[in-house]
Design a protein around this motif. Sequence first.
Motif, PDB file in Angstrom:
ATOM      1  N   ASP A  88       0.852  -1.188   0.000  1.00  0.00           N
ATOM      2  CA  ASP A  88       0.000   0.000   0.000  1.00  0.00           C
ATOM      3  C   ASP A  88       0.891   1.243   0.000  1.00  0.00           C
ATOM      4  OD1 ASP A  88      -2.253  -1.568   0.011  1.00  0.00           O
ATOM      5  OD2 ASP A  88      -3.115  -0.687   1.816  1.00  0.00           O
ATOM      6  N   PRO A  89       0.538   2.255  -0.794  1.00  0.00           N
ATOM      7  CA  PRO A  89       1.399   3.433  -0.950  1.00  0.00           C
ATOM      8  C   PRO A  89       1.819   4.100   0.361  1.00  0.00           C
ATOM      9  CG  PRO A  89      -0.334   3.469  -2.590  1.00  0.00           C
ATOM     10  CD  PRO A  89      -0.637   2.318  -1.662  1.00  0.00           C
ATOM     11  N   GLU A  90       0.946   4.117   1.354  1.00  0.00           N
ATOM     12  CA  GLU A  90       1.315   4.794   2.605  1.00  0.00           C
ATOM     13  C   GLU A  90       2.463   4.104   3.331  1.00  0.00           C
ATOM     14  OE1 GLU A  90      -1.071   4.378   6.431  1.00  0.00           O
ATOM     15  OE2 GLU A  90      -2.540   3.705   4.948  1.00  0.00           O
ATOM     16  N   PHE A  91       2.723   2.849   3.018  1.00  0.00           N
ATOM     17  CA  PHE A  91       3.814   2.120   3.666  1.00  0.00           C
ATOM     18  C   PHE A  91       5.041   1.970   2.771  1.00  0.00           C
ATOM     19  CE2 PHE A  91       0.076   0.764   5.983  1.00  0.00           C
ATOM     20  CZ  PHE A  91       0.501   0.985   7.282  1.00  0.00           C
ATOM     21  N   HIS A  92       4.873   2.134   1.477  1.00  0.00           N
ATOM     22  CA  HIS A  92       5.985   1.899   0.554  1.00  0.00           C
ATOM     23  C   HIS A  92       7.197   2.770   0.882  1.00  0.00           C
ATOM     24  CE1 HIS A  92       8.220   1.962  -3.292  1.00  0.00           C
ATOM     25  NE2 HIS A  92       7.964   0.665  -3.205  1.00  0.00           N
ATOM     26  N   ASN A  93       6.978   4.034   1.176  1.00  0.00           N
ATOM     27  CA  ASN A  93       8.091   4.940   1.483  1.00  0.00           C
ATOM     28  C   ASN A  93       8.685   4.711   2.865  1.00  0.00           C
ATOM     29  OD1 ASN A  93       7.978   6.152  -1.021  1.00  0.00           O
ATOM     30  ND2 ASN A  93       6.505   7.689  -0.346  1.00  0.00           N
ATOM     31  N   LYS A  94       8.033   3.898   3.687  1.00  0.00           N
ATOM     32  CA  LYS A  94       8.566   3.584   5.012  1.00  0.00           C
ATOM     33  C   LYS A  94       9.532   2.401   4.963  1.00  0.00           C
ATOM     34  CE  LYS A  94       4.539   5.380   7.406  1.00  0.00           C
ATOM     35  NZ  LYS A  94       3.458   5.116   8.347  1.00  0.00           N
ATOM     36  N   LEU A  95       9.580   1.731   3.812  1.00  0.00           N
ATOM     37  CA  LEU A  95      10.488   0.594   3.637  1.00  0.00           C
ATOM     38  C   LEU A  95      11.856   1.096   3.210  1.00  0.00           C
ATOM     39  CD1 LEU A  95       8.146  -1.788   1.607  1.00  0.00           C
ATOM     40  CD2 LEU A  95       8.774  -1.994   4.018  1.00  0.00           C
ATOM     41  N   PRO A  96      12.905   0.384   3.615  1.00  0.00           N
ATOM     42  CA  PRO A  96      14.224   0.761   3.081  1.00  0.00           C
ATOM     43  C   PRO A  96      14.250   0.505   1.578  1.00  0.00           C
ATOM     44  CG  PRO A  96      14.369  -1.267   4.386  1.00  0.00           C
ATOM     45  CD  PRO A  96      12.970  -0.758   4.515  1.00  0.00           C
ATOM     46  N   PRO A  97      15.077   1.228   0.833  1.00  0.00           N
ATOM     47  CA  PRO A  97      15.119   1.006  -0.611  1.00  0.00           C
ATOM     48  C   PRO A  97      15.558  -0.413  -0.939  1.00  0.00           C
ATOM     49  CG  PRO A  97      16.679   2.739   0.060  1.00  0.00           C
ATOM     50  CD  PRO A  97      16.003   2.246   1.285  1.00  0.00           C
ATOM     51  N   PRO A  98      15.042  -0.970  -2.032  1.00  0.00           N
ATOM     52  CA  PRO A  98      15.421  -2.340  -2.399  1.00  0.00           C
ATOM     53  C   PRO A  98      16.889  -2.415  -2.829  1.00  0.00           C
ATOM     54  CG  PRO A  98      14.040  -1.370  -4.088  1.00  0.00           C
ATOM     55  CD  PRO A  98      14.087  -0.390  -2.958  1.00  0.00           C
ATOM     56  N   GLU A  99      17.515  -3.538  -2.513  1.00  0.00           N
ATOM     57  CA  GLU A  99      18.882  -3.792  -2.974  1.00  0.00           C
ATOM     58  C   GLU A  99      18.834  -4.145  -4.468  1.00  0.00           C
ATOM     59  OE1 GLU A  99      21.697  -3.647  -1.080  1.00  0.00           O
ATOM     60  OE2 GLU A  99      20.552  -3.040   0.691  1.00  0.00           O
ATOM     61  N   GLU A 100      19.954  -4.109  -5.124  1.00  0.00           N
ATOM     62  CA  GLU A 100      20.043  -4.400  -6.558  1.00  0.00           C
ATOM     63  C   GLU A 100      19.498  -5.792  -6.888  1.00  0.00           C
ATOM     64  OE1 GLU A 100      20.472  -3.285 -10.347  1.00  0.00           O
ATOM     65  OE2 GLU A 100      20.981  -1.985  -8.667  1.00  0.00           O
ATOM     66  N   GLU A 101      19.788  -6.780  -6.021  1.00  0.00           N
ATOM     67  CA  GLU A 101      19.316  -8.149  -6.268  1.00  0.00           C
ATOM     68  C   GLU A 101      17.791  -8.221  -6.269  1.00  0.00           C
ATOM     69  OE1 GLU A 101      21.489  -7.318  -3.859  1.00  0.00           O
ATOM     70  OE2 GLU A 101      23.372  -8.255  -4.490  1.00  0.00           O
ATOM     71  N   GLU A 102      17.161  -7.481  -5.356  1.00  0.00           N
ATOM     72  CA  GLU A 102      15.697  -7.472  -5.318  1.00  0.00           C
ATOM     73  C   GLU A 102      15.150  -6.801  -6.579  1.00  0.00           C
ATOM     74  OE1 GLU A 102      11.857  -6.061  -2.634  1.00  0.00           O
ATOM     75  OE2 GLU A 102      13.875  -5.539  -1.942  1.00  0.00           O
TER      76      GLU A 102
END
Length: 146
Positions: A88-102
């Motif tokens: 959900d968009p309200e939580f997406h920015n609360k996640l750390p950025p994805p690593e290159e492998e992800e």
Amino acid sequence: CACPTACAKSILCWLACCVCCFVLSIAHLTRQVRSVYKVTYKDTKGNQQVVIGKEGDNLLDLAHENNIELEGACGGALACSTCHLIVDPEFHNKLPPPEEEELDMLDLAAGLTKTSRLGCQIILRPGLENIAVTLPSETSDARGAA
């Protein structure tokens, strides 16, 4: 109490030392308790299932523990895209950025969106209380595809 500053001549010093040791013991115990998080898994038909996870759990394992149909073909080894979730968009920015492998694995996911992440890489931590994710309508496993 075995506090080296305790003075055998003063009951107040001894008592203060005992209180200090007690407070330190309680502080140590509370650090060992993991926070609890509510996670809502939704499907594309609008059905949802709310489950409880603990700090440090990832959303792939939590889904499996609660009989939610999220494949995870590689077992969380970051070698497929079958645990693809739409955050959900309200939580997406609360996640750390994805690593290159992800990011490489997400490129193989069916139905990729701007808030797509792999469930094996979403780790419950402060700020993610009540997180909601949607299972995409289809998955693809492109491991070994040429």
